[in-house]
Design an enzyme around this catalytic site. Structure first.
Site: not given
Ligand SMILES: Cc1ncc(C[n+]2csc(CCOP(=O)(O)OP(=O)(O)O)c2C)c(N)n1
Ligand SMILES: [Mg+2]
Lengths: 325, 381
Positions: A60, A129
Site C-alpha cells: 500500500e 474489513h
Molecule cells: C496490508 C494488506 N493489504 C491488502 C490486504 C488484502 N489481502 C488479503 S490477503 C491478500 C493476499 C495475500 O497474499 P499472500 O501474502 O501471498 O498470502 P496468501 O493469502 O496467499 O496466504 C491481500 C492482498 C491485506 N489483508 N492486508
C-alpha cells in the site's frame, strides 16, 4: 439511462473518464485481471489495456507513493486500496506528500490523485474489513475526503474527484455497494465537490449524515414523518473540506440537529459539525446537538456489528430528544 | 547448549580500505539451496534424516495434516451454509503448519498470518477457536494454551515487525525461546517484511521467518510479485540465512525449520525459510479463483499434495494401512464435529463485551457508552 448499483456507478465513472482522458490510470491490488475484489474495476483492463489498468505488488505504501509520483508527472492516477483497514501505511505518503506537494513547491507540482477505498461495516466481513476511520483523513490538510451515498452521487462525485487538481480520498461505503439501484445517465456529468446535498426538506429537525448511514437516516426521517415530524436530511458527501453553510442554513430553519455516523464517536467528523454549529449556529439552536455514532470501541467482529452500528431506532430517539427540549 | 550472548560492542563502520581493490572484482556472491527429502511420488531422496526413521513421528505429522484438512473442508461447508463468515482455507498447505507446529517448543512464540491452522492446532489452539474467529467472535483468539502466541494477522506482513520485538525481548532476558513468524509470498513485497528481516539481522535475533509461498496473493501470481528468482534470497540482502524448501514435503520442512530453530535458540541468529507450496483452494470463501488461474495449473499441484506423498511413503514402509486411514478419517470427523457443535453452541457475546477488553480498565468517561450499548443504544443518560 440505466439502472445501476453504486458499485456499477463507480465502474462506469472510471470507464467514462478513462475514455475521455488518456492520463487516467487505474491500479492497485487485484484490480486488473481480477477486476477488483468487489468487481469495481471489472472489464477495465480488457478495455483499456494492462498498461493503464494494472496490478501492483502487495504494498500500500507503494500504491499511494507511486500515485503521487504519477500525479506530479501529470497523470491522473486512480489507485485502489482494497479495504480501509489496509490504508494506514499510506498515511505517511498522504500526510507528508500528497497533502502538501503543491504547498511545498509553491504551486509548481500538483497532486491530482484519487485513492479509492471501500469502507464501513455491516457485511459480515472479517476483522479489519469493517472500520470507518474517515476522520483520520479529514484531519489532514491539503486533501479532500469524499464519500458517496448513492449510485448517482458515486458516479458524479468520482468524476469530479478524478478531474480535481488536488488529491482526493474517495471512500466507498461497501454496505450499500449493491443495496439499491438508481437510474443514471452515463453522460460524464460530474457533481460538485465541497458541498453538501440536501436530500429531504423538513422544518423540524436537521439530520446530518454521510455514506451508508444515509440509508438509515432517510428511513428514520420517514418514520419521524409518520409521527408528524418533518426532518431535513443532509448528506455531507465531501467531509473535508466541510460545507458548514448548508448545515447552518438548515439549522436556522429547524433549530435542531442530529448528526449520524458509523465511525467511533470521539473526534469523528460529527464533532467537527457540532463545533461548527457551536461557533456559528448557536443562536439558531433550540436544543443541544445530538450525535448518534459508533462507540469508542474497536469495531467488533461481525457477531456484534449490528449492536455497534447506529440503527434507525437510535436516530429516531435522538431526534425526539431534540424536540423535547 | 550454548547460552545466548548479547552483542555488546557497537560495530565500527568499515575503514576506508574497502575502497581499494581490483576494478570489477565481485564483492558479494550468494547461493540459495533447495531442500527436498520426500518427492511427490513418496520416494525418499538422499539420506533419511534421523527423526524420520521413527515412524511414529511421521504418523504424527500425517495425522495432524489429515485432521487439519478435515477441519478445513468442514469450515468451508459451514460458510456455504451461512454458519461461518468468510474463511481462508489452508488446503494444500498443511505440511508447512504441521512442520512448524511440530518443531516449536511450548515456550516459543508463533506469529501467524491466517492459514496456519495446522501449526496452531499443534500449539494447542482448538478447532472451535478458529471457527469462532471466522464466525465473528473475538473469544476465539483468547487461546487457552499458547498464551503468548499472537492472534491471526490479516493486515499482510504487519506481524513481521512484531516478531522482531518478540525476538528482542527474548534476547534481552537471555531466554532460549524463538519467535516463528509466518507470512505469504505476497507479504514479502511489503516494507514491513523487509524492515523486519533487516532488523532481525542487525541484532542477530532468535527468529525464524517462514514464507509460505503458495504461488498466489489473491489473483496475483508469484512472478508478478517480484523478479527475484527465489523469495529466500531476500534474506541475503538482510544479511541473514535464507533457503528454499519443498513446502509440501513435511519431512524436509521439519528438518530445515528444526535446524533454524536450534540455531536461533543458541544465539546464532535468524533464518528465512521459503516453503514452496500451493493454495489449492480459492483465496477465501469470498473469492473465485477460476477468474484468474487455470484448472490445469491447480490439477498439476494436486499431484504434489503433501498428504498423499507422506501416505505413500508410510504405506510403502508398511507403516500405514487402509484400516488406519479409515480409523483416522472417523476420528477426525468426530473431532471436527465436536468442535463444530461447541462453536455453534457458543452464544454471541453480549453487547457490553465490546468494552470489556478495550483497556485494562475502562476509563470512567466511557462508562456511559458501555451502558448505552448494553441497553441497545439508549444514550439519554
Ligand atoms: C496490508 C494488506 N493489504 C491488502 C490486504 C488484502 N489481502 C488479503 S490477503 C491478500 C493476499 C495475500 O497474499 P499472500 O501474502 O501471498 O498470502 P496468501 O493469502 O496467499 O496466504 C491481500 C492482498 C491485506 N489483508 N492486508
Ligand atoms: Mg500467497
Amino acid at each position: 439511462m440505466t439502472e445501476v448499483t453504486l458499485l456499477d456507478a463507480v465502474n462506469l465513472a472510471l470507464a467514462r473518464e478513462m475514455s475521455a482522458d488518456p492520463a487516467v490510470v487505474v491500479f492497485g491490488e487485484d484490480v486488473g485481471r481480477n477486476g477488483g475484489v468487489f468487481r469495481a474495476t471489472a472489464g477495465l483492463q480488457e478495455r483499456f489495456g494492462a498498461e493503464r489498468v494494472f496490478d501492483t505488488p502487495l504494498s500500500e505504501t507503494l500504491i499511494a507513493g507511486m500515485a503521487i509520483g504519477m500525479a506530479a508527472e501529470g497523470l491522473k492516477p486512480v489507485a485502489e486500496i482494497q479495504f480501509l483497514g489496509f490504508v494506514y501505511s499510506t498515511i505517511d505518503q498522504i500526510v507528508n506528500h500528497a497533502g502538501r506537494l503543491r504547498n511545498r513547491t509553491r504551486g509548481r507540482l500538483g497532486c491530482p490523485m484519487v485513492m479509492r477505498v471501500p469502507f464501513g461495516g455491516g457485511i459480515h466481513a472479517p476483522e479489519h474489513h469493517s472500520e470507518s476511520t474517515e476522520a483520520i483523513f479529514a484531519h489532514i490538510p491539503g486533501i479532500r475526503v469524499v464519500i458517496p451515498s448513492s449510485p448517482h452521487r458515486a458516479y458524479g462525485l468520482l468524476l469530479a474527484a478524478i478531474r480535481n487538481p488536488d488529491p482526493v480520498i474517495f471512500l466507498e461505503p461497501k454496505r450499500i455497494y449493491r443495496l439499491f439501484k438508481q437510474e443514471i445517465e452515463d453522460n460524464g456529468e460530474e457533481l460538485p465537490l465541497d458541498t453538501c446535498f440536501l436530500l429531504r426538506e423538513g422544518s423540524d429537525v436537521t439530520l446530518v449524515s454521510w455514506g451508508a448511514m444515509i440509508h438509515e437516516t432517510r428511513i428514520a426521517a420517514e418514520r419521524l414523518s409518520d409521527s408528524g415530524i418533518e426532518a431535513e436530511v443532509i448528506d455531507l458527501a465531501t467531509i473535508k473540506p466541510l460545507d458548514m453553510k448548508t448545515i447552518l442554513t438548515s439549522v436556522e430553519k429547524t433549530g435542531r440537529c442530529v448528526i449520524v455516523h458509523e465511525a467511533a464517536r470521539t473526534c469523528g467528523v460529527g464533532a467537527e459539525v457540532a463545533a461548527g454549529l457551536a461557533e456559528s449556529g448557536l443562536m439558531s439552536l433550540m436544543a443541544p446537538v445530538e450525535r448518534v455514532t459508533g462507540y469508542d470501541t474497536v469495531m467488533p467482529l461481525y457477531q456484534l456489528e449490528k449492536q455497534y452500528l447506529p440503527g434507525v431506532d437510535r436516530i429516531v430517539a435522538a431526534a425526539h430528544r431534540t424536540l423535547e427540549s | 547448549m550454548a547460552k545466548q550472548t548479547a552483542r555488546t560492542s557497537i560495530p565500527n563502520c568499515p575503514s576506508v580500505s574497502v575502497l581499494q581493490g581490483a576494478t570489477q572484482a565481485p564483492v558479494a556472491r550468494f547461493e540459495i539451496h533447495y531442500h527436498q527429502v520426500l518427492d511427490p511420488k513418496g520416494q525418499i531422496l538422499g539420506p533419511i534424516p534421523e527423526f524420520a526413521k521413527n515412524s511414529e513421528t511421521l504418523i504424527g505429522f500425517y495425522r495432524n495434516m489429515f485432521k487439519t484438512r478435515a477441519f478445513d473442508t468442514k469450515a468451508i461447508a459451514l460458510q456455504r451454509r451461512g454458519q461461518l463468515g468468510t474463511y481462508a482455507s489452508c488446503l494444500g498447505q498443511e505440511a508447512v503448519g504441521t512442520a512448524i507446529g511440530s518443531c516449536m517448543r511450548k515456550e516459543d512464540v508463533l506469529l501467524p498470518a491466517y492459514r496456519e491452522y495446522a501449526a496452531q492446532f499443534l500449539r494447542g489452539v482448538r478447532m472451535q477457536d478458529i471457527l469462532l474467529y471466522w464466525g465473528g467472535n473475538e473469544t476465539g483468539m483468547n487461546f487457552e494454551i499458547p498464551r503468548r502466541d499472537f492472534p491471526i494477522c490479516i493486515p499482510i506482513a504487519s506481524q513481521a515487525p512484531h516478531a522482531v520485538g518478540v525476538g528482542y525481548a527474548i534476547r534481552l532476558r537471555r531466554e532460549q525461546r524463538v519467535a516463528v513468524c509466518v507470512l505469504g509470498d505476497g507479504g514479502t513485497s511489503k516494507g514491513d517484511f523487509y524492515e523486519a528481516i533487516n532488523a532481525a539481522g542487525v541484532w542477530d535475533l532468535p527468529i525464524v521467518f517462514v514464507v509460505a509461498n503458495n504461488q498466489w496473493a489473491i489473483s496475483m501470481p508469484r512472478n508478478a510479485q517480484s523478479r527475484a528468482e527465489t523469495l529466500a534470497q531476500k534474506a541475503i540482502a538482510a544479511g541473514i540465512a535464507g533457503e528454499q524448501v519443498d513446502g509440501n514435503d513435511v519431512i524436509a520442512l521439519y528438518e530445515r525449520i528444526e535446524k533454524a530453530l536450534i540455531k536461533a535458540r543458541n544465539g546464532h541468529g535468524p533464518t528465512l525459510i521459503e516453503a514452496l507450496t500451493y493454495r489449492l483452494s480459492d483465496h477465501t470463501t469470498a473469492d473465485d479463483a477460476s477468474r484468474y488461474r487455470s484448472e490445469s495449473e491447480v490439477a498439476q499441484w494436486w499431484r504434489a499434495d503433501p498428504l498423499v506423498r507422506l501416505r505413500r511413503y508410510l504405506s510403502n514402509q508398511g507403516n500405514w494401512s487402509e484400516k488406519a486411514e479409515k480409523e483416522l478419517e472417523f476420528e477426525s470427523q468426530q473431532e471436527v464435529e465436536r468442535a463444530v457443535r461447541e462453536y455453534l453452541d457458543i452464544p454471541a457475546q453480549p453487547a457490553g463485551s465490546m468494552f470489556d477488553h478495550l483497556y485494562a480498565s475502562l476509563p470512567e468517561s466511557l462508562e456511559w457508552q458501555r451502558r448505552s450499548a448494553i441497553q441497545g443504544g439508549r444514550q439519554d443518560d
